[in-house]
Write a protein that holds these residues in place. Structure first.
Motif, mmCIF file in Angstrom:
data_model
loop_
_atom_site.group_PDB
_atom_site.id
_atom_site.type_symbol
_atom_site.label_atom_id
_atom_site.label_comp_id
_atom_site.label_asym_id
_atom_site.label_seq_id
_atom_site.Cartn_x
_atom_site.Cartn_y
_atom_site.Cartn_z
ATOM 1 N N MET A 1 16.731 40.302 30.937
ATOM 2 C CA MET A 1 16.293 38.933 30.658
ATOM 3 C C MET A 1 15.543 38.914 29.334
ATOM 4 S SD MET A 1 13.241 38.188 33.319
ATOM 5 C CE MET A 1 12.409 39.562 34.049
ATOM 6 N N GLU A 2 15.490 37.731 28.742
ATOM 7 C CA GLU A 2 14.867 37.563 27.440
ATOM 8 C C GLU A 2 13.885 36.394 27.502
ATOM 9 O OE1 GLU A 2 16.438 37.565 22.942
ATOM 10 O OE2 GLU A 2 17.433 36.133 24.243
ATOM 11 N N PRO A 3 12.592 36.680 27.552
ATOM 12 C CA PRO A 3 11.599 35.603 27.584
ATOM 13 C C PRO A 3 11.242 35.136 26.170
ATOM 14 C CG PRO A 3 10.539 37.708 27.974
ATOM 15 C CD PRO A 3 11.998 37.989 27.814
ATOM 16 N N LEU A 4 11.152 33.837 26.009
ATOM 17 C CA LEU A 4 10.805 33.231 24.724
ATOM 18 C C LEU A 4 9.644 32.262 24.912
ATOM 19 C CD1 LEU A 4 14.400 32.145 23.634
ATOM 20 C CD2 LEU A 4 13.194 34.211 22.916
ATOM 21 N N LEU A 5 8.837 32.110 23.871
ATOM 22 C CA LEU A 5 7.834 31.052 23.808
ATOM 23 C C LEU A 5 8.335 30.082 22.751
ATOM 24 C CD1 LEU A 5 5.144 29.866 24.698
ATOM 25 C CD2 LEU A 5 4.032 31.271 22.956
ATOM 26 N N VAL A 6 8.617 28.845 23.157
ATOM 27 C CA VAL A 6 9.227 27.853 22.278
ATOM 28 C C VAL A 6 8.235 26.730 22.021
ATOM 29 C CG1 VAL A 6 11.132 26.201 22.021
ATOM 30 C CG2 VAL A 6 11.516 28.388 23.192
ATOM 31 N N LYS A 7 8.082 26.353 20.746
ATOM 32 C CA LYS A 7 7.274 25.195 20.354
ATOM 33 C C LYS A 7 8.198 24.230 19.617
ATOM 34 C CE LYS A 7 3.163 28.040 19.765
ATOM 35 N NZ LYS A 7 2.225 28.613 18.800
ATOM 36 N N LEU A 8 8.295 23.006 20.159
ATOM 37 C CA LEU A 8 9.153 21.981 19.561
ATOM 38 C C LEU A 8 8.304 20.855 18.993
ATOM 39 C CD1 LEU A 8 12.125 21.454 22.071
ATOM 40 C CD2 LEU A 8 12.269 22.143 19.686
ATOM 41 N N CYS A 9 8.544 20.540 17.742
ATOM 42 C CA CYS A 9 7.839 19.431 17.102
ATOM 43 C C CYS A 9 8.334 18.104 17.686
ATOM 44 C CB CYS A 9 8.087 19.460 15.597
ATOM 45 S SG CYS A 9 7.411 20.924 14.788
ATOM 46 N N PRO A 10 7.530 17.036 17.593
ATOM 47 C CA PRO A 10 7.945 15.728 18.118
ATOM 48 C C PRO A 10 9.279 15.282 17.513
ATOM 49 C CG PRO A 10 5.640 15.695 17.493
ATOM 50 C CD PRO A 10 6.192 17.004 17.015
ATOM 51 N N GLY A 11 10.174 14.802 18.369
ATOM 52 C CA GLY A 11 11.459 14.273 17.919
ATOM 53 C C GLY A 11 12.482 15.327 17.540
ATOM 54 N N MET A 12 12.183 16.594 17.707
ATOM 55 C CA MET A 12 13.079 17.674 17.294
ATOM 56 C C MET A 12 13.824 18.262 18.490
ATOM 57 S SD MET A 12 12.948 18.157 14.032
ATOM 58 C CE MET A 12 12.703 16.443 13.632
ATOM 59 N N ALA A 13 14.929 18.955 18.201
ATOM 60 C CA ALA A 13 15.736 19.610 19.225
ATOM 61 C C ALA A 13 16.155 20.985 18.727
ATOM 62 C CB ALA A 13 16.972 18.775 19.548
ATOM 63 N N LEU A 14 16.400 21.870 19.659
ATOM 64 C CA LEU A 14 16.968 23.175 19.313
ATOM 65 C C LEU A 14 18.480 23.044 19.255
ATOM 66 C CD1 LEU A 14 14.880 25.699 21.448
ATOM 67 C CD2 LEU A 14 14.629 25.135 19.032
ATOM 68 N N PRO A 15 19.152 23.921 18.532
ATOM 69 C CA PRO A 15 20.619 23.862 18.486
ATOM 70 C C PRO A 15 21.228 24.014 19.874
ATOM 71 C CG PRO A 15 19.781 25.377 16.820
ATOM 72 C CD PRO A 15 18.618 24.994 17.688
ATOM 73 N N GLU A 16 22.390 23.403 20.035
ATOM 74 C CA GLU A 16 23.086 23.452 21.320
ATOM 75 C C GLU A 16 23.590 24.862 21.598
ATOM 76 O OE1 GLU A 16 25.836 20.211 23.053
ATOM 77 O OE2 GLU A 16 27.142 21.563 21.929
ATOM 78 N N ASP A 17 23.405 25.319 22.839
ATOM 79 C CA ASP A 17 23.974 26.587 23.295
ATOM 80 C C ASP A 17 25.317 26.310 23.931
ATOM 81 O OD1 ASP A 17 22.007 28.385 22.560
ATOM 82 O OD2 ASP A 17 21.031 28.414 24.513
ATOM 83 N N LYS A 18 26.304 27.106 23.579
ATOM 84 C CA LYS A 18 27.625 27.001 24.194
ATOM 85 C C LYS A 18 27.557 27.593 25.603
ATOM 86 C CE LYS A 18 29.541 25.275 20.569
ATOM 87 N NZ LYS A 18 29.631 23.830 20.569
ATOM 88 N N PRO A 19 28.478 27.220 26.481
ATOM 89 C CA PRO A 19 28.494 27.807 27.826
ATOM 90 C C PRO A 19 28.601 29.327 27.745
ATOM 91 C CG PRO A 19 30.039 25.980 27.670
ATOM 92 C CD PRO A 19 29.548 26.250 26.280
ATOM 93 N N HIS A 20 27.884 30.000 28.614
ATOM 94 C CA HIS A 20 27.934 31.463 28.672
ATOM 95 C C HIS A 20 27.567 31.918 30.071
ATOM 96 C CE1 HIS A 20 23.474 31.746 28.472
ATOM 97 N NE2 HIS A 20 23.561 30.723 27.630
ATOM 98 N N ASP A 21 27.829 33.176 30.336
ATOM 99 C CA ASP A 21 27.437 33.748 31.617
ATOM 100 C C ASP A 21 25.925 33.810 31.683
ATOM 101 O OD1 ASP A 21 30.047 34.158 32.454
ATOM 102 O OD2 ASP A 21 30.133 36.192 31.633
ATOM 103 N N GLY A 22 25.391 33.782 32.872
ATOM 104 C CA GLY A 22 23.955 33.956 33.047
ATOM 105 C C GLY A 22 23.256 32.713 33.527
ATOM 106 N N GLU A 23 21.935 32.797 33.481
ATOM 107 C CA GLU A 23 21.081 31.723 33.971
ATOM 108 C C GLU A 23 19.959 31.477 32.978
ATOM 109 O OE1 GLU A 23 20.090 33.748 37.608
ATOM 110 O OE2 GLU A 23 21.634 32.682 38.716
ATOM 111 N N GLU A 24 19.365 30.297 33.070
ATOM 112 C CA GLU A 24 18.268 29.912 32.193
ATOM 113 C C GLU A 24 17.132 29.375 33.055
ATOM 114 O OE1 GLU A 24 18.510 29.977 28.721
ATOM 115 O OE2 GLU A 24 20.629 30.540 28.658
ATOM 116 N N TYR A 25 15.912 29.685 32.651
ATOM 117 C CA TYR A 25 14.717 29.198 33.332
ATOM 118 C C TYR A 25 13.724 28.771 32.267
ATOM 119 C CZ TYR A 25 10.061 29.333 35.365
ATOM 120 O OH TYR A 25 8.789 29.006 35.732
#
Length: 182
Positions: A104-128
């Protein structure tokens, strides 16, 4: 500690983890209980063939058996993190360096107001994810879910997905992917 003692301790640990007695391991490997006892105390050195047979009978592999774990880092501090800041000021911190070798890969993400991260394509696995500050919108296929401070999300990653911050303040979340994506 000499090599024979180290091998003996690992054999004993694996035997105990598998709930086997010395006699049961001896029976499975066609060795004697006395030999298993001597081996576990580091008093004899097994042949390569015998050692590989023991390892296999104990449900392990040679690479796992000889894998060094003594220097494995358990606690990671902020100075260990790797951070990427995009052109919009959004931040992604890899809080466990070289996590791509883990499950697993843990990340700490900070998003500025009105912003988005790039879209992830479908892949195997799970997200939390767990939102620490602000709120985000999780775009999962054709669905949009609002996740606020103190709430979490969990999904199979077989659909396109991304997160955005629709709010007027920074959003911060912990995001864990399994297996890690590159």
């Amino acid at each position: 500690m000499d090599v024979n003692t180290q091998i003996g301790q690992k054999i004993r640990d694996l035997r105990n983890q598998n709930g086997l007695t010395q006699q049961e391991l001896a029976d499975r490997t066609e060795l004697t209980k006395g030999y298993i006892s001597q081996l576990e105390r580091g008093q004899v050195a097994p042949s390569v063939a015998t050692l590989l047979d023991l390892i296999e009978c104990l449900g392990s592999t040679a690479s796992e058996f000889f894998k060094e774990t003594g220097n494995e880092q358990i606690v990671f501090r902020e100075q260990d993190y790797f951070e990427k800041i995009d052109d919009d000021g959004n931040s992604i911190q890899w809080t466990v360096p070289a996590a791509q070798k883990n499950q697993m890969e843990p990340l700490l993400v900070k998003l500025c107001p009105g912003m988005a991260l790039p879209e992830d394509k479908p892949h195997d696995g799970e997200e939390y994810g767990f939102v620490i500050e602000g709120k985000i919108q999780l775009h999962l296929g054709d669905q949009i879910y609002t996740v606020q401070k103190g709430e979490s999300f969990y999904f199979a990653a077989g659909r396109e997905h991304y997160i955005e911050n629709p709010g007027t303040q920074e959003a911060k979340l912990v995001w864990v992917s399994t297996p890690p994506s590159f």
